[in-house]
Design a protein around this motif. Sequence first.
Motif, PDB file in Angstrom:
ATOM      1  N   LEU A  17      -7.781   2.105  -3.615  1.00 15.68           N
ATOM      2  CA  LEU A  17      -7.547   3.390  -4.020  1.00 15.68           C
ATOM      3  C   LEU A  17      -8.201   3.893  -5.198  1.00 15.68           C
ATOM      4  CD1 LEU A  17      -5.908   5.924  -3.002  1.00 15.68           C
ATOM      5  CD2 LEU A  17      -3.911   5.278  -3.959  1.00 15.68           C
ATOM      6  N   VAL A  56      -8.829  12.064  -5.333  1.00 14.51           N
ATOM      7  CA  VAL A  56      -9.071  10.806  -4.637  1.00 14.51           C
ATOM      8  C   VAL A  56     -10.515  10.584  -4.428  1.00 14.51           C
ATOM      9  CG1 VAL A  56      -8.332   9.574  -2.365  1.00 14.51           C
ATOM     10  CG2 VAL A  56      -6.704  10.811  -3.542  1.00 14.51           C
ATOM     11  N   VAL A 107       0.445   4.205  -2.969  1.00 17.94           N
ATOM     12  CA  VAL A 107       0.222   5.566  -2.689  1.00 17.94           C
ATOM     13  C   VAL A 107       1.293   6.242  -3.386  1.00 17.94           C
ATOM     14  CG1 VAL A 107       0.081   7.176  -0.905  1.00 17.94           C
ATOM     15  CG2 VAL A 107      -1.240   5.113  -0.654  1.00 17.94           C
ATOM     16  N   CYS A 147     -10.439   5.730  -0.803  1.00 14.80           N
ATOM     17  CA  CYS A 147      -9.107   5.532   0.101  1.00 14.80           C
ATOM     18  C   CYS A 147      -9.344   4.492   1.172  1.00 14.80           C
ATOM     19  CB  CYS A 147      -8.471   6.796   0.548  1.00 14.80           C
ATOM     20  SG  CYS A 147      -6.571   6.546   1.190  1.00 14.80           S
ATOM     21  N   ASP A 148      -9.410   3.139   1.008  1.00 10.64           N
ATOM     22  CA  ASP A 148      -9.989   1.994   1.647  1.00 10.64           C
ATOM     23  C   ASP A 148      -8.500   1.296   1.937  1.00 10.64           C
ATOM     24  OD1 ASP A 148     -10.958   0.280   3.354  1.00 10.64           O
ATOM     25  OD2 ASP A 148     -12.160  -0.544   1.921  1.00 10.64           O
ATOM     26  N   ILE A 149      -7.900   1.718   3.035  1.00  9.62           N
ATOM     27  CA  ILE A 149      -6.511   1.057   3.413  1.00  9.62           C
ATOM     28  C   ILE A 149      -6.773  -0.120   3.940  1.00  9.62           C
ATOM     29  CG2 ILE A 149      -4.201   1.437   4.628  1.00  9.62           C
ATOM     30  CD1 ILE A 149      -5.063   4.388   4.972  1.00  9.62           C
ATOM     31  N   TRP A 206       0.854  -1.042   0.027  1.00  9.32           N
ATOM     32  CA  TRP A 206       0.068   0.003  -0.012  1.00  9.32           C
ATOM     33  C   TRP A 206       0.991   1.197   0.067  1.00  9.32           C
ATOM     34  CZ3 TRP A 206      -5.025   1.268  -0.737  1.00  9.32           C
ATOM     35  CH2 TRP A 206      -5.597   2.525  -0.429  1.00  9.32           C
ATOM     36  N   GLN A 239       0.833  10.508   2.664  1.00 16.27           N
ATOM     37  CA  GLN A 239      -0.467   9.906   2.922  1.00 16.27           C
ATOM     38  C   GLN A 239      -1.636  10.668   1.982  1.00 16.27           C
ATOM     39  OE1 GLN A 239      -1.092   7.593   5.207  1.00 16.27           O
ATOM     40  NE2 GLN A 239       1.188   7.765   5.374  1.00 16.27           N
ATOM     41  N   LEU A 240      -2.644   9.857   1.696  1.00 13.34           N
ATOM     42  CA  LEU A 240      -3.677  10.239   0.704  1.00 13.34           C
ATOM     43  C   LEU A 240      -5.061  10.073   1.419  1.00 13.34           C
ATOM     44  CD1 LEU A 240      -2.773   8.850  -2.762  1.00 13.34           C
ATOM     45  CD2 LEU A 240      -2.584  11.301  -2.017  1.00 13.34           C
ATOM     46  N   ALA A 241      -5.931  11.029   1.240  1.00 14.93           N
ATOM     47  CA  ALA A 241      -7.202  11.089   1.796  1.00 14.93           C
ATOM     48  C   ALA A 241      -8.092  11.476   1.007  1.00 14.93           C
ATOM     49  CB  ALA A 241      -7.305  11.921   3.114  1.00 14.93           C
ATOM     50  N   VAL A 242      -9.399  11.157   1.019  1.00  9.80           N
ATOM     51  CA  VAL A 242     -10.557  11.303  -0.108  1.00  9.80           C
ATOM     52  C   VAL A 242     -10.497  12.812  -0.005  1.00  9.80           C
ATOM     53  CG1 VAL A 242     -13.196  11.406  -0.206  1.00  9.80           C
ATOM     54  CG2 VAL A 242     -11.803   9.314   0.334  1.00  9.80           C
TER      55      VAL A 242
END
Length: 204
Positions: free
Chosen positions: A114, A105, A72, A108-110, A68, A87-90
């Motif tokens: 993605l 994005v 990213v 973003c379900d870690i 992961w 780090q990525l976020a919606v």
Amino acid sequence: MRRIVKVLAGAALIAALGYTPSVRRWCLTCGATDEEVRRPMPGDDMLPAPEVVSTRGVTIDAPPEAVWPWLVRMAGGAEPVLPEFPQLAVGDVLPPGPAGPDMRVEICDIPQTLAFRSRDHARVRIFGLSAERGGTRLVSRNRIAAPASVPRTSVHSAGAITIVGRAVQRVVLEPGGLVRERRMLAGIRDSAESCLPAAELLPA
């Protein structure tokens, strides 16, 4: 103008003759299994009726949690040089790259999914990770809308320009996309595997 359009349309059609359906299918599904190609992915509904869909995959000898961070980093266009990972976020928006517009994005379900969507909603890019034999299957899917319309002087020119746009997308952009994506997937695989302790690598 009409003569130029006719010439371009003819050239595009000639080039497309070598891009047979079997070659095109290989280009759009390289590395993916038939089941992966058919299987719905989270985010497919963000562009329900695309002109082009590609699904490609790679097997990585590292667990999804180890893959992961590299996904990213490299999906975001960064080179895997520094040990720190972004780090990525919606809601995050990636700047436009050489292959297209900026991407937002959306999922973003870690460490499973993605997904990005272009601001013009003409392209969706989805990455799915699943555990497999102690390693990971990384599947990438692109959903692309029809080529954007351009100003036209006549109905005749409109048809020719549409032919040119679709032929260029198929003959030039699709193989080019394969090259870039295979390079990215291989980079994610190699980076994730190289950072995993040797004892954790899957046996050959």
